[in-house]
Motif scaffolding. Structure first.
Motif, mmCIF file in Angstrom:
data_model
loop_
_atom_site.group_PDB
_atom_site.id
_atom_site.type_symbol
_atom_site.label_atom_id
_atom_site.label_comp_id
_atom_site.label_asym_id
_atom_site.label_seq_id
_atom_site.Cartn_x
_atom_site.Cartn_y
_atom_site.Cartn_z
ATOM 1 N N TYR A 94 0.815 -1.221 0.000
ATOM 2 C CA TYR A 94 0.000 0.000 0.000
ATOM 3 C C TYR A 94 0.841 1.261 0.000
ATOM 4 N N ASP A 95 2.075 1.177 0.468
ATOM 5 C CA ASP A 95 2.994 2.295 0.311
ATOM 6 C C ASP A 95 3.259 2.514 -1.172
ATOM 7 N N ASN A 102 0.151 3.950 -2.790
ATOM 8 C CA ASN A 102 0.024 5.371 -2.440
ATOM 9 C C ASN A 102 0.947 6.244 -3.284
ATOM 10 N N LYS A 103 2.139 5.745 -3.599
ATOM 11 C CA LYS A 103 3.038 6.490 -4.487
ATOM 12 C C LYS A 103 2.379 6.671 -5.849
ATOM 13 N N ILE A 114 -0.839 6.739 -6.502
ATOM 14 C CA ILE A 114 -1.945 7.690 -6.356
ATOM 15 C C ILE A 114 -1.433 9.120 -6.438
ATOM 16 N N GLN A 115 -0.352 9.390 -5.742
ATOM 17 C CA GLN A 115 0.174 10.747 -5.690
ATOM 18 C C GLN A 115 0.739 11.211 -7.023
ATOM 19 N N PHE A 129 -9.185 9.975 -2.408
ATOM 20 C CA PHE A 129 -7.960 9.846 -1.625
ATOM 21 C C PHE A 129 -7.517 11.193 -1.064
ATOM 22 N N LEU A 169 -5.073 8.538 1.999
ATOM 23 C CA LEU A 169 -4.520 7.450 1.204
ATOM 24 C C LEU A 169 -4.791 6.110 1.882
ATOM 25 N N TYR A 170 -4.340 5.017 1.278
ATOM 26 C CA TYR A 170 -4.460 3.710 1.907
ATOM 27 C C TYR A 170 -3.703 3.716 3.238
ATOM 28 N N ASP A 171 -4.354 3.190 4.253
ATOM 29 C CA ASP A 171 -3.784 3.167 5.607
ATOM 30 C C ASP A 171 -2.794 2.012 5.706
ATOM 31 N N THR A 172 -1.507 2.329 5.730
ATOM 32 C CA THR A 172 -0.482 1.289 5.712
ATOM 33 C C THR A 172 -0.355 0.556 7.046
ATOM 34 N N ASP A 203 -6.982 -1.911 1.220
ATOM 35 C CA ASP A 203 -7.941 -1.587 0.160
ATOM 36 C C ASP A 203 -9.365 -1.856 0.635
#
Length: 262
Positions: A71-72, A75-76, A78-79, A157, A162-165, A172
């Motif tokens: 998910y990290d 998230n990259k 997504i950004q 998002f 973002l996704y909670d790591t 997800d």
């Protein structure tokens, strides 16, 4: 090339899964409609994946660096993505046929999450997974919708995070549950098979089932404790009633016209 008005970004994450990545990249390159942005986020693979990525000219954005987990990496992506909608197609997953994007692009028309169906696939078998057109709390309490067949507005998002790591396996599912059940964002089901989903991934491995359940329980208790106990008690009672009504004794009593059971 893509621009700020891109309708769709497809994000693939990968770590040392060159063979799976080949299938994913082929399905992207084979799309008849290429009006989308494509990103590949690699976790500094050492199995030849990076060469495969670097030699794929149709990838718009590619990075390869260490991350702290699935998910990290997502998230990259997504950004970095510019699209209004995001589709996560991780290495090993692939678009069902060459017309998928062409068939769905015009249907990405306002709802915040738009989802179709997928095919669960392993070495020996496959099956189609359909999802209900009306989503309820029970859908997420016991199941989810598939992220590889869900088109998510990027704005969600920004609004909800973002996704909670801290949920390394089910982030997800936690995101879907939070925004659909708790925040009541708009959804739409489309009658299309989007993706073939690789069942050898982390969430499908039997050894991770206990971890998955623990993460899900923690999320539900942290976010839905005020209704979870009553909901599970009521659901258990309903299932018990269903078992009674389907029993042979109940059917005999009903056949004899016992009014109490009618």
């Amino acid at each position: 090339m893509t621009n700020q008005n891109t309708k769709l970004s497809i994000i693939t994450i990968n770590l040392n899964n060159k063979d799976g990545l080949k299938k994913t990249l082929k399905s992207i390159d084979n799309q008849s409609n290429k009006n989308f942005e494509y990103l590949v986020i690699d976790g500094n693979s050492s199995d030849g994946s990076q060469d495969l990525i670097n030699n794929s000219a149709f990838i718009d954005i590619k990075i390869s660096e260490k991350d702290s987990g699935i998910y990290d990496a997502m998230n990259k992506g997504i950004q970095l993505a510019k699209g209004e909608y995001l589709l996560f197609l991780n290495s090993g997953d692939y678009l069902n046929n060459s017309e998928v994007i062409n068939n769905i692009i015009s249907q990405l028309d306002g709802e915040e999450i738009i989802y179709g169906s997928l095919i669960y696939e392993d070495k020996d078998s496959s099956r189609v997974q359909h999802y209900p057109s009306k989503l309820t709390f029970s859908q997420f309490l016991y199941e989810t919708i598939g992220h590889p067949c869900s088109f998510i507005k990027k704005d969600l998002f920004t609004r909800y995070g973002l996704y909670d790591t801290s949920y390394p396996i089910v982030a997800d599912w936690a995101f879907f549950t939070k925004v659909i059940v708790k925040e009541n964002v708009s959804t739409k089901h489309i009658n299309e098979i989007i993706t073939n989903f690789d069942l050898t991934g982390i969430t499908a491995r039997p050894e991770n089932h206990d971890k998955i359940n623990a993460e899900r329980d923690r999320f539900l208790k942290e976010n839905f404790s005020f209704i979870l106990e009553d909901f599970t008690r009521t659901t258990a009672a309903e299932k018990k009633l269903e078992r009674i009504q389907s029993s042979k004794g109940f059917k005999i009593l009903k056949a004899f016209g016992v009014k109490k059971f009618q």
